[in-house]
Scaffold this motif. Structure first.
Motif, short mmCIF file in Angstrom:
data_model
loop_
_atom_site.label_atom_id
_atom_site.label_comp_id
_atom_site.label_asym_id
_atom_site.label_seq_id
_atom_site.Cartn_x
_atom_site.Cartn_y
_atom_site.Cartn_z
N ALA A 81 0.83 -1.20 0.00
CA ALA A 81 0.00 0.00 0.00
C ALA A 81 0.87 1.25 0.00
N LYS A 82 0.29 2.34 -0.46
CA LYS A 82 0.98 3.62 -0.44
C LYS A 82 0.96 4.16 0.99
N VAL A 83 2.12 4.68 1.42
CA VAL A 83 2.27 5.11 2.81
C VAL A 83 2.74 6.56 2.82
N GLY A 84 2.24 7.33 3.79
CA GLY A 84 2.67 8.71 3.97
C GLY A 84 3.95 8.78 4.78
N GLU A 85 4.35 9.98 5.12
CA GLU A 85 5.61 10.20 5.84
C GLU A 85 5.61 9.59 7.24
N GLY A 91 -5.65 6.00 3.01
CA GLY A 91 -6.85 5.17 3.01
C GLY A 91 -6.69 4.05 4.01
N SER A 92 -7.32 2.92 3.74
CA SER A 92 -7.21 1.77 4.64
C SER A 92 -7.33 0.48 3.84
N ILE A 93 -6.96 -0.61 4.47
CA ILE A 93 -7.07 -1.93 3.85
C ILE A 93 -8.50 -2.43 4.08
N THR A 94 -9.17 -2.83 3.01
CA THR A 94 -10.55 -3.28 3.10
C THR A 94 -10.64 -4.80 3.01
N SER A 95 -11.78 -5.33 3.38
CA SER A 95 -12.00 -6.77 3.30
C SER A 95 -11.98 -7.23 1.84
N ASP A 96 -12.37 -6.36 0.92
CA ASP A 96 -12.33 -6.70 -0.50
C ASP A 96 -10.89 -6.91 -0.97
N GLN A 97 -9.98 -6.06 -0.53
CA GLN A 97 -8.56 -6.21 -0.88
C GLN A 97 -7.99 -7.49 -0.28
N ILE A 98 -8.39 -7.81 0.94
CA ILE A 98 -7.91 -9.03 1.60
C ILE A 98 -8.41 -10.26 0.84
N ALA A 99 -9.69 -10.25 0.43
CA ALA A 99 -10.25 -11.38 -0.32
C ALA A 99 -9.52 -11.58 -1.64
N GLU A 100 -9.23 -10.48 -2.34
CA GLU A 100 -8.49 -10.58 -3.61
C GLU A 100 -7.08 -11.13 -3.38
N ALA A 101 -6.41 -10.66 -2.33
CA ALA A 101 -5.05 -11.12 -2.04
C ALA A 101 -5.05 -12.61 -1.66
N LEU A 102 -6.04 -13.06 -0.90
CA LEU A 102 -6.13 -14.48 -0.56
C LEU A 102 -6.30 -15.33 -1.82
N LYS A 103 -7.08 -14.82 -2.77
CA LYS A 103 -7.30 -15.57 -4.00
C LYS A 103 -6.04 -15.60 -4.86
N GLU A 104 -5.33 -14.47 -4.95
CA GLU A 104 -4.13 -14.40 -5.77
C GLU A 104 -2.97 -15.18 -5.16
N GLN A 105 -2.74 -15.00 -3.85
CA GLN A 105 -1.55 -15.57 -3.23
C GLN A 105 -1.72 -17.02 -2.80
N ILE A 122 -7.60 -1.22 9.11
CA ILE A 122 -6.13 -1.29 9.06
C ILE A 122 -5.64 -0.04 8.33
N LYS A 123 -4.92 0.83 9.07
CA LYS A 123 -4.47 2.09 8.50
C LYS A 123 -2.98 2.33 8.66
N GLU A 124 -2.25 1.30 9.08
CA GLU A 124 -0.81 1.45 9.31
C GLU A 124 -0.06 0.28 8.69
N VAL A 125 1.26 0.43 8.60
CA VAL A 125 2.12 -0.65 8.15
C VAL A 125 2.32 -1.60 9.32
N GLY A 126 2.32 -2.90 9.06
CA GLY A 126 2.53 -3.88 10.12
C GLY A 126 1.78 -5.17 9.82
N THR A 127 1.71 -6.03 10.83
CA THR A 127 1.01 -7.30 10.70
C THR A 127 -0.21 -7.28 11.60
N PHE A 128 -1.35 -7.65 11.04
CA PHE A 128 -2.61 -7.60 11.77
C PHE A 128 -3.36 -8.91 11.63
N PRO A 129 -3.96 -9.41 12.73
CA PRO A 129 -4.79 -10.62 12.61
C PRO A 129 -6.17 -10.26 12.08
N VAL A 130 -6.68 -11.09 11.18
CA VAL A 130 -8.00 -10.89 10.61
C VAL A 130 -8.77 -12.19 10.74
#
Length: 149
Positions: A81-85, A91-105, A122-130
């Motif tokens: 994702a694009k990150v600021g300073e 923006g934030s990571i959405t469930s739609d993006q997570i679903a697409e990534a699960l399908k691709e990866q 999810i609005k920061e860089v890091g690892t998050f449980p979903v």
């Protein structure tokens, strides 16, 4: 009069329950509204067969859900994702993006509505449980790793 409920009725019972009610309540309210049918011997047989088929179908869904849970549990999905300073995302990571990534990866096709992000978005860089609600009480946890672009 005994009736078979076709839908949930407040203070009476749930769908597919066989309950005993007064004749007037059944004839004047439940039957005309399409909330119930009379529990004749033939209707009872049809009801019993429907319940058996529904139980068999539910058991198959449960087995598929448990298989998917075992396969998905503990997997890590990497999102870029694009990150600021200051380390916050635009923006934030959405469930739609997570679903697409699960399908691709990992080639798992999971509906985005079943993906639950703990707490806020999810609005920061890091690892998050979903959490993924696979089927009724069958749930799996996937780690989402958000990386700066």
């Amino acid at each position: 009069m005994e009736i078979i409920l076709l839908q949930d009725v407040t203070n009476l019972g749930y769908k597919d329950d066989i309950v005993k009610v007064k004749n007037g309540y059944a004839n004047n309210y439940l039957l005309p509204q399409g909330m119930a049918i009379i529990a004749t011997p033939s209707n009872r047989k049809v009801h019993a067969e429907n319940m058996r088929q529904r139980a068999r179908k539910e058991e198959n869904l449960r087995k598929q859900g448990e298989t998917l849970q075992a396969a998905v549990e503990g997997k890590t999905v990497r999102l870029i994702a694009k990150v600021g300073e200051n380390g916050h995302l635009f923006g934030s990571i959405t469930s739609d993006q997570i679903a697409e990534a699960l399908k691709e990866q990992h080639s798992y096709d999971i509906d985005r509505k079943k993906i639950v992000v703990d707490g806020a978005k999810i609005k920061e860089v890091g690892t998050f449980p979903v959490q993924i609600n696979i089927y009724k009480e069958i749930k799996a946890t996937v780690n989402i790793e958000v990386v700066a672009e």
